[in-house]
Design a protein around this motif. Structure first.
Motif, short mmCIF file in Angstrom:
data_model
loop_
_atom_site.label_atom_id
_atom_site.label_comp_id
_atom_site.label_asym_id
_atom_site.label_seq_id
_atom_site.Cartn_x
_atom_site.Cartn_y
_atom_site.Cartn_z
N LEU A 26 -20.88 -87.93 60.26
CA LEU A 26 -19.56 -88.50 59.99
C LEU A 26 -18.64 -87.51 59.28
O LEU A 26 -17.44 -87.50 59.53
CB LEU A 26 -19.69 -89.77 59.14
N SER A 27 -19.19 -86.70 58.40
CA SER A 27 -18.35 -85.77 57.65
C SER A 27 -17.84 -84.63 58.52
O SER A 27 -16.87 -83.96 58.16
CB SER A 27 -19.10 -85.23 56.43
N GLU B 258 -39.15 -98.09 46.67
CA GLU B 258 -39.03 -96.64 46.75
C GLU B 258 -39.13 -96.16 48.19
O GLU B 258 -38.36 -95.30 48.62
CB GLU B 258 -40.12 -95.97 45.90
N ARG B 259 -40.07 -96.70 48.94
CA ARG B 259 -40.25 -96.28 50.34
C ARG B 259 -39.03 -96.67 51.17
O ARG B 259 -38.53 -95.88 51.96
CB ARG B 259 -41.50 -96.90 50.92
N ALA B 260 -38.55 -97.90 50.98
CA ALA B 260 -37.37 -98.35 51.73
C ALA B 260 -36.16 -97.48 51.38
O ALA B 260 -35.41 -97.09 52.27
CB ALA B 260 -37.09 -99.82 51.42
N ASN B 261 -35.99 -97.17 50.12
CA ASN B 261 -34.86 -96.34 49.73
C ASN B 261 -35.00 -94.90 50.21
O ASN B 261 -34.01 -94.24 50.50
CB ASN B 261 -34.63 -96.40 48.22
N LEU C 73 -29.27 -92.06 55.89
CA LEU C 73 -27.89 -91.94 55.42
C LEU C 73 -27.43 -90.48 55.42
O LEU C 73 -26.29 -90.18 55.79
CB LEU C 73 -27.76 -92.54 54.02
N LYS C 74 -28.32 -89.57 55.05
CA LYS C 74 -27.98 -88.14 55.07
C LYS C 74 -27.64 -87.69 56.49
O LYS C 74 -26.67 -86.97 56.71
CB LYS C 74 -29.12 -87.29 54.52
N LEU D 210 -17.03 -93.17 53.66
CA LEU D 210 -18.42 -92.74 53.56
C LEU D 210 -19.15 -93.55 52.49
O LEU D 210 -20.32 -93.90 52.65
CB LEU D 210 -18.50 -91.24 53.26
N GLU D 211 -18.46 -93.88 51.40
CA GLU D 211 -19.04 -94.73 50.36
C GLU D 211 -19.31 -96.14 50.90
O GLU D 211 -20.31 -96.77 50.55
CB GLU D 211 -18.11 -94.80 49.14
N ALA D 212 -18.45 -96.61 51.78
CA ALA D 212 -18.66 -97.92 52.40
C ALA D 212 -19.94 -97.90 53.25
O ALA D 212 -20.70 -98.89 53.25
CB ALA D 212 -17.46 -98.30 53.26
#
Length: 79
Positions: free
Chosen positions: A23-24, A6-9, A16-17, A34-36
């Motif tokens: 990037l967007s 959970e912490r890593a994610n 990622l945000k 973006l999915e990649a």
């Protein structure tokens, strides 16, 4: 196990945000690209957690598992 994942994610999602926002803004990136980046981030987290998780699974006794869990909790500040 769960707290570490959970912490890593959580870290992965936060970073990622930030990355996705940047990037967007660039119209050259497609949703597929973006999915990649998303898949890449998941892969990095999974590879980094593989060693610690394997170490926990290989612990031969309850005491060794508890000691390993304690070490990981301290290292990753899971308390």
């Amino acid at each position: 196990f769960n707290q570490l994942h959970e912490r890593a994610n959580m870290f992965r999602t936060e970073e990622l945000k930030k990355c996705t926002r940047k990037l967007s803004q660039n119209d050259n990136f497609t949703d597929r690209e973006l999915e990649a980046v998303e898949r890449l981030s998941r892969g990095i987290v999974n590879k980094m957690l593989h060693g610690p998780m394997s170490h926990l699974r290989k612990a031969e006794s309850v005491e060794k598992k508890q000691a390993a869990l304690s070490e990981l909790s301290s290292m990753f500040r899971l308390d």
